[in-house]
Design a protein around this motif. Structure first.
Motif, PDB file in Angstrom:
ATOM      1  N   LYS A   1       0.856  -1.182   0.000  1.00 17.73           N
ATOM      2  CA  LYS A   1       0.000   0.000   0.000  1.00 17.73           C
ATOM      3  C   LYS A   1       0.892   1.231   0.000  1.00 17.73           C
ATOM      4  O   LYS A   1       1.685   1.432   0.909  1.00 17.73           O
ATOM      5  N   VAL A   2       0.744   2.050  -1.041  1.00 22.18           N
ATOM      6  CA  VAL A   2       1.550   3.252  -1.189  1.00 22.18           C
ATOM      7  C   VAL A   2       0.634   4.458  -1.028  1.00 22.18           C
ATOM      8  O   VAL A   2      -0.372   4.581  -1.711  1.00 22.18           O
ATOM      9  N   ILE A   3       0.998   5.353  -0.124  1.00 19.54           N
ATOM     10  CA  ILE A   3       0.215   6.554   0.148  1.00 19.54           C
ATOM     11  C   ILE A   3       0.247   7.470  -1.082  1.00 19.54           C
ATOM     12  O   ILE A   3       1.282   7.649  -1.717  1.00 19.54           O
ATOM     13  N   CYS A   4      -0.881   8.082  -1.384  1.00 20.50           N
ATOM     14  CA  CYS A   4      -1.021   8.986  -2.519  1.00 20.50           C
ATOM     15  C   CYS A   4      -0.106  10.203  -2.354  1.00 20.50           C
ATOM     16  O   CYS A   4      -0.083  10.831  -1.296  1.00 20.50           O
TER      17      CYS A   4
ATOM     18  N   LYS B   1      -2.231  12.625   0.112  1.00 22.64           N
ATOM     19  CA  LYS B   1      -1.596  12.077   1.324  1.00 22.64           C
ATOM     20  C   LYS B   1      -2.578  11.382   2.269  1.00 22.64           C
ATOM     21  O   LYS B   1      -2.265  11.124   3.411  1.00 22.64           O
TER      22      LYS B   1
ATOM     23  N   TYR C   1      -4.639   5.711  -0.822  1.00 18.82           N
ATOM     24  CA  TYR C   1      -3.539   4.893  -1.315  1.00 18.82           C
ATOM     25  C   TYR C   1      -3.889   4.380  -2.701  1.00 18.82           C
ATOM     26  O   TYR C   1      -5.048   4.362  -3.099  1.00 18.82           O
ATOM     27  N   TYR C   2      -2.865   3.992  -3.449  1.00 19.67           N
ATOM     28  CA  TYR C   2      -3.043   3.601  -4.843  1.00 19.67           C
ATOM     29  C   TYR C   2      -3.580   2.180  -4.957  1.00 19.67           C
ATOM     30  O   TYR C   2      -3.115   1.278  -4.270  1.00 19.67           O
TER      31      TYR C   2
ATOM     32  N   CYS D   1      -5.550   6.653  -6.988  1.00 23.02           N
ATOM     33  CA  CYS D   1      -5.799   6.862  -5.567  1.00 23.02           C
ATOM     34  C   CYS D   1      -7.262   6.560  -5.270  1.00 23.02           C
ATOM     35  O   CYS D   1      -8.153   7.004  -6.002  1.00 23.02           O
TER      36      CYS D   1
END
Length: 61
Positions: free
Chosen positions: A19-22, A26, A29-30, A45
């Motif tokens: 999980k990568v934060i936008c 912020k 997540y993507y 996102c």
């Protein structure tokens, strides 16, 4: 040894299921709609719909 110390790119992290934060809002997540996340080229996102697109690198000789 160098391979273990190398930082993963955002595309690699997303394709690994992390999980990568936008970067824009912020808060979200993507995610992707693709069935196979490891081959997806578009992530968005889940909160603000900003996109991360990755292109394949093609070497032509």
């Amino acid at each position: 040894m160098k391979e273990q110390n190398r930082k993963l790119t955002i595309a690699e992290r997303l394709r690994n299921g992390e999980k990568v934060i936008c970067a824009k809002c912020k808060k979200g997540y993507y995610v992707t709609d693709a069935k196979d996340i490891s081959t997806s080229y578009e992530f968005y996102c889940n909160r603000c719909n900003s996109m991360v697109n990755t292109d394949r690198v093609i070497d032509i000789e």
